[in-house]
Design a protein around this motif. Structure first.
Motif, PDB file in Angstrom:
ATOM      1  N   SER A   2      -3.445   7.566  -6.545  1.00 13.94           N
ATOM      2  CA  SER A   2      -4.469   6.838  -5.809  1.00 13.94           C
ATOM      3  C   SER A   2      -4.039   5.387  -5.632  1.00 13.94           C
ATOM      4  CB  SER A   2      -5.796   6.910  -6.557  1.00 13.94           C
ATOM      5  OG  SER A   2      -5.644   6.381  -7.845  1.00 13.94           O
ATOM      6  N   SER A   3      -4.740   4.710  -4.756  1.00  7.17           N
ATOM      7  CA  SER A   3      -4.429   3.303  -4.515  1.00  7.17           C
ATOM      8  C   SER A   3      -5.673   2.472  -4.762  1.00  7.17           C
ATOM      9  CB  SER A   3      -3.913   3.103  -3.097  1.00  7.17           C
ATOM     10  OG  SER A   3      -4.912   3.463  -2.175  1.00  7.17           O
ATOM     11  N   LEU A   4      -5.456   1.170  -4.938  1.00  8.81           N
ATOM     12  CA  LEU A   4      -6.536   0.263  -5.254  1.00  8.81           C
ATOM     13  C   LEU A   4      -6.308  -1.043  -4.503  1.00  8.81           C
ATOM     14  CD1 LEU A   4      -8.943  -0.514  -7.197  1.00  8.81           C
ATOM     15  CD2 LEU A   4      -7.179  -1.299  -8.767  1.00  8.81           C
ATOM     16  N   THR A   5      -7.338  -1.542  -3.870  1.00  4.58           N
ATOM     17  CA  THR A   5      -7.265  -2.822  -3.170  1.00  4.58           C
ATOM     18  C   THR A   5      -8.127  -3.815  -3.920  1.00  4.58           C
ATOM     19  OG1 THR A   5      -6.994  -1.694  -1.052  1.00  4.58           O
ATOM     20  CG2 THR A   5      -7.678  -4.000  -0.976  1.00  4.58           C
ATOM     21  N   VAL A   6      -7.562  -4.984  -4.214  1.00  2.00           N
ATOM     22  CA  VAL A   6      -8.307  -6.025  -4.913  1.00  2.00           C
ATOM     23  C   VAL A   6      -8.568  -7.153  -3.920  1.00  2.00           C
ATOM     24  CG1 VAL A   6      -8.301  -7.650  -6.827  1.00  2.00           C
ATOM     25  CG2 VAL A   6      -7.207  -5.415  -7.082  1.00  2.00           C
ATOM     26  N   ARG A   7      -9.830  -7.429  -3.683  1.00  2.00           N
ATOM     27  CA  ARG A   7     -10.206  -8.486  -2.746  1.00  2.00           C
ATOM     28  C   ARG A   7     -10.673  -9.716  -3.505  1.00  2.00           C
ATOM     29  NH1 ARG A   7     -11.914  -3.784  -0.160  1.00  2.00           N
ATOM     30  NH2 ARG A   7     -11.033  -3.526   1.913  1.00  2.00           N
ATOM     31  N   GLU A  30       4.345  -3.073  -9.098  1.00  2.65           N
ATOM     32  CA  GLU A  30       4.743  -2.454 -10.372  1.00  2.65           C
ATOM     33  C   GLU A  30       4.259  -3.284 -11.547  1.00  2.65           C
ATOM     34  OE1 GLU A  30       6.070   0.206 -13.078  1.00  2.65           O
ATOM     35  OE2 GLU A  30       5.895   0.484 -10.917  1.00  2.65           O
ATOM     36  N   GLU A  31       4.298  -4.584 -11.410  1.00  3.58           N
ATOM     37  CA  GLU A  31       3.796  -5.459 -12.477  1.00  3.58           C
ATOM     38  C   GLU A  31       2.322  -5.192 -12.742  1.00  3.58           C
ATOM     39  OE1 GLU A  31       4.130  -8.357 -15.452  1.00  3.58           O
ATOM     40  OE2 GLU A  31       5.713  -7.443 -14.262  1.00  3.58           O
ATOM     41  N   VAL A  32       1.535  -5.053 -11.670  1.00  4.38           N
ATOM     42  CA  VAL A  32       0.107  -4.759 -11.824  1.00  4.38           C
ATOM     43  C   VAL A  32      -0.087  -3.397 -12.479  1.00  4.38           C
ATOM     44  CG1 VAL A  32      -2.037  -4.286 -10.555  1.00  4.38           C
ATOM     45  CG2 VAL A  32      -0.627  -6.251  -9.933  1.00  4.38           C
ATOM     46  N   ARG A  33       0.719  -2.413 -12.079  1.00  2.00           N
ATOM     47  CA  ARG A  33       0.629  -1.082 -12.703  1.00  2.00           C
ATOM     48  C   ARG A  33       0.847  -1.166 -14.206  1.00  2.00           C
ATOM     49  NH1 ARG A  33       4.357   0.720  -9.110  1.00  2.00           N
ATOM     50  NH2 ARG A  33       3.401   1.366  -7.202  1.00  2.00           N
ATOM     51  N   GLN A  34       1.883  -1.896 -14.603  1.00  3.42           N
ATOM     52  CA  GLN A  34       2.195  -2.002 -16.026  1.00  3.42           C
ATOM     53  C   GLN A  34       1.115  -2.756 -16.796  1.00  3.42           C
ATOM     54  OE1 GLN A  34       6.187  -3.318 -16.834  1.00  3.42           O
ATOM     55  NE2 GLN A  34       7.103  -1.640 -15.683  1.00  3.42           N
TER      56      GLN A  34
END
Length: 83
Positions: A2-7, A30-34
């Motif tokens: 899935s994907s996520l958008t941060v506003r 990738e940094e946000v994923r980790q």
């Protein structure tokens, strides 16, 4: 996946994230994923597995007091030595 958008993310946070990702040699994504994995994984580790939940449910059961039923043959086995 899935994907996520941060506003409405502060520009300073985005810049800090970009610098942090570059320092680790990763993309911002990738940094946000980790980062999310490091934060969320410990919460999941505290949860009991299915087997642990079942085991905890029956720990108070006195197994020694349960009757063991007698075993009986279901049928007479066939005789293979007769023609």
């Amino acid at each position: 996946m899935s994907s996520l958008t941060v506003r409405n993310l502060d520009e300073s946070v985005k810049n800090s994230l970009r610098v942090r990702a570059a320092r680790h040699g990763l993309s911002m994504e990738e940094e946000v994923r980790q980062i999310l994995q490091k934060i969320v994984a410990p919460e999941q580790a505290g949860q009991l597995s299915f087997a642990e939940r079942v085991n905890s449910r029956f720990t108070k059961l006195q197994v020694e007091s349960l009757p063991i039923p007698a075993r009986h043959a279901v049928r007479t086995p066939p005789a293979f030595d007769a023609p």
